[in-house]
Design a protein around this motif. Structure first.
Motif, mmCIF file in Angstrom:
data_model
loop_
_atom_site.group_PDB
_atom_site.id
_atom_site.type_symbol
_atom_site.label_atom_id
_atom_site.label_comp_id
_atom_site.label_asym_id
_atom_site.label_seq_id
_atom_site.Cartn_x
_atom_site.Cartn_y
_atom_site.Cartn_z
ATOM 1 N N GLY A 57 1.309 -11.794 -5.213
ATOM 2 C CA GLY A 57 2.209 -12.640 -6.004
ATOM 3 C C GLY A 57 2.650 -11.942 -7.286
ATOM 4 O O GLY A 57 3.821 -12.004 -7.666
ATOM 5 N N LEU A 58 1.728 -11.272 -7.955
ATOM 6 C CA LEU A 58 2.057 -10.515 -9.158
ATOM 7 C C LEU A 58 3.064 -9.412 -8.851
ATOM 8 O O LEU A 58 4.041 -9.224 -9.588
ATOM 9 N N CYS A 59 2.854 -8.706 -7.755
ATOM 10 C CA CYS A 59 3.777 -7.625 -7.378
ATOM 11 C C CYS A 59 5.151 -8.167 -6.989
ATOM 12 O O CYS A 59 6.169 -7.536 -7.281
ATOM 13 N N MET A 60 5.185 -9.324 -6.344
ATOM 14 C CA MET A 60 6.472 -9.944 -6.012
ATOM 15 C C MET A 60 7.233 -10.337 -7.275
ATOM 16 O O MET A 60 8.446 -10.138 -7.366
ATOM 17 N N LEU A 61 6.519 -10.875 -8.264
ATOM 18 C CA LEU A 61 7.159 -11.242 -9.535
ATOM 19 C C LEU A 61 7.714 -10.010 -10.249
ATOM 20 O O LEU A 61 8.835 -10.041 -10.775
ATOM 21 N N ILE A 62 6.937 -8.943 -10.275
ATOM 22 C CA ILE A 62 7.399 -7.705 -10.912
ATOM 23 C C ILE A 62 8.611 -7.171 -10.182
ATOM 24 O O ILE A 62 9.615 -6.794 -10.808
ATOM 25 N N LEU A 86 -0.104 -0.353 -8.017
ATOM 26 C CA LEU A 86 -1.073 -1.179 -8.741
ATOM 27 C C LEU A 86 -2.483 -0.956 -8.207
ATOM 28 O O LEU A 86 -3.431 -0.767 -8.972
ATOM 29 N N SER A 87 -2.606 -0.949 -6.908
ATOM 30 C CA SER A 87 -3.911 -0.790 -6.290
ATOM 31 C C SER A 87 -4.509 0.590 -6.560
ATOM 32 O O SER A 87 -5.683 0.704 -6.923
ATOM 33 N N VAL A 88 -3.715 1.633 -6.409
ATOM 34 C CA VAL A 88 -4.215 2.986 -6.646
ATOM 35 C C VAL A 88 -4.625 3.158 -8.101
ATOM 36 O O VAL A 88 -5.713 3.676 -8.395
ATOM 37 N N LEU A 89 -3.780 2.718 -9.021
ATOM 38 C CA LEU A 89 -4.074 2.907 -10.443
ATOM 39 C C LEU A 89 -5.270 2.094 -10.916
ATOM 40 O O LEU A 89 -6.134 2.600 -11.634
ATOM 41 N N THR A 90 -5.337 0.837 -10.527
ATOM 42 C CA THR A 90 -6.411 -0.011 -11.048
ATOM 43 C C THR A 90 -7.740 0.194 -10.327
ATOM 44 O O THR A 90 -8.781 0.268 -10.968
ATOM 45 N N VAL A 91 -7.704 0.307 -9.005
ATOM 46 C CA VAL A 91 -8.955 0.539 -8.270
ATOM 47 C C VAL A 91 -9.474 1.947 -8.550
ATOM 48 O O VAL A 91 -10.678 2.154 -8.684
ATOM 49 N N GLY A 92 -8.570 2.916 -8.689
ATOM 50 C CA GLY A 92 -8.985 4.283 -8.955
ATOM 51 C C GLY A 92 -9.519 4.516 -10.354
ATOM 52 O O GLY A 92 -10.184 5.520 -10.605
ATOM 53 N N THR A 93 -9.259 3.610 -11.277
ATOM 54 C CA THR A 93 -9.741 3.796 -12.651
ATOM 55 C C THR A 93 -10.841 2.807 -13.030
ATOM 56 O O THR A 93 -11.911 3.216 -13.457
ATOM 57 N N ILE A 94 -10.572 1.505 -12.876
ATOM 58 C CA ILE A 94 -11.567 0.514 -13.298
ATOM 59 C C ILE A 94 -12.274 -0.172 -12.130
ATOM 60 O O ILE A 94 -13.191 -0.953 -12.335
ATOM 61 N N GLY A 95 -11.834 0.091 -10.899
ATOM 62 C CA GLY A 95 -12.518 -0.451 -9.733
ATOM 63 C C GLY A 95 -12.037 -1.804 -9.251
ATOM 64 O O GLY A 95 -12.548 -2.305 -8.257
ATOM 65 N N SER A 96 -11.070 -2.414 -9.936
ATOM 66 C CA SER A 96 -10.582 -3.706 -9.472
ATOM 67 C C SER A 96 -9.148 -3.928 -9.914
ATOM 68 O O SER A 96 -8.726 -3.454 -10.964
ATOM 69 N N THR A 97 -8.422 -4.658 -9.094
ATOM 70 C CA THR A 97 -7.064 -5.070 -9.423
ATOM 71 C C THR A 97 -7.146 -6.354 -10.253
ATOM 72 O O THR A 97 -8.227 -6.940 -10.373
ATOM 73 N N PRO A 98 -6.032 -6.827 -10.809
ATOM 74 C CA PRO A 98 -6.093 -8.103 -11.546
ATOM 75 C C PRO A 98 -6.613 -9.267 -10.692
ATOM 76 O O PRO A 98 -7.401 -10.088 -11.170
ATOM 77 N N GLY A 99 -6.197 -9.328 -9.436
ATOM 78 C CA GLY A 99 -6.680 -10.391 -8.551
ATOM 79 C C GLY A 99 -8.171 -10.279 -8.268
ATOM 80 O O GLY A 99 -8.891 -11.274 -8.259
ATOM 81 N N LYS A 100 -8.637 -9.067 -8.043
ATOM 82 C CA LYS A 100 -10.061 -8.862 -7.803
ATOM 83 C C LYS A 100 -10.875 -9.240 -9.042
ATOM 84 O O LYS A 100 -11.939 -9.840 -8.944
ATOM 85 N N ARG A 101 -10.379 -8.884 -10.210
ATOM 86 C CA ARG A 101 -11.073 -9.217 -11.456
ATOM 87 C C ARG A 101 -11.136 -10.729 -11.631
ATOM 88 O O ARG A 101 -12.164 -11.278 -12.030
#
Length: 155
Positions: A57-62, A86-101
């Motif tokens: 949903g976040l990606c669709m809005l963007i 989004l997935s590569v950047l967030t999972v590859g750095t902090i381990g979770s996407t906004p939805g996962k967090r």
């Protein structure tokens, strides 16, 4: 053996048939050294789908806000590319996407407990293909997680 019993085990699947034969599989994540419940345990499918829905949903809005042609025609294709980034950047750095967090989940590597960007890229590309995410093992890990050497756990 009764015919109904044989059909019942066939309909229930191989795991149920093996459990009836006395095989003990343990809890999901046991063979990976993960606890049965609480932090560090395997994330359940409901939480993972909820996190995926929030991220999509976040990606669709963007995509709708930044890239559409005014009629919303380009939203779906661009949303997938934004989701990949989004997935590569967030999972590859902090381990979770906004939805996962939001749902209390984190992706970790099975061996090192931290996900590097290469594993995040492999996992994310396979996730975008959708088919690998629909094939699960007995621990509840999708094929995309198995191939990337990762697991999604509760935090």
């Amino acid at each position: 053996m009764d015919k109904r019993q044989a059909i019942g085990s066939w309909l229930s699947g191989p795991r149920a048939a093996m459990e009836e034969a006395g095989a003990d599989f343990g809890h999901p994540g046991e063979q990976l050294g993960l606890p049965q419940q609480g932090p560090g345990s395997i994330a359940r499918p409901g939480r993972r789908l909820g996190a995926l829905a929030v991220d999509w949903g976040l990606c669709m809005l963007i995509a709708y806000g930044l890239i559409t042609d005014g009629y919303g025609q380009a939203t779906g294709n661009w949303a997938l590319l934004i989701f990949l980034a989004l997935s590569v950047l967030t999972v590859g750095t902090i381990g979770s996407t906004p939805g996962k967090r939001l749902f209390g989940l984190r992706v970790i590597a099975v061996d090192t407990k931290t996900v590097n960007p290469v594993r995040a890229l492999v996992r994310s590309v396979l996730l975008c293909l959708a088919i690998p995410a629909l094939i699960w093992d007995r621990d509840g890990r999708g094929l995309h997680d198995r191939l990337a050497g990762t697991v999604e756990v509760r935090i």
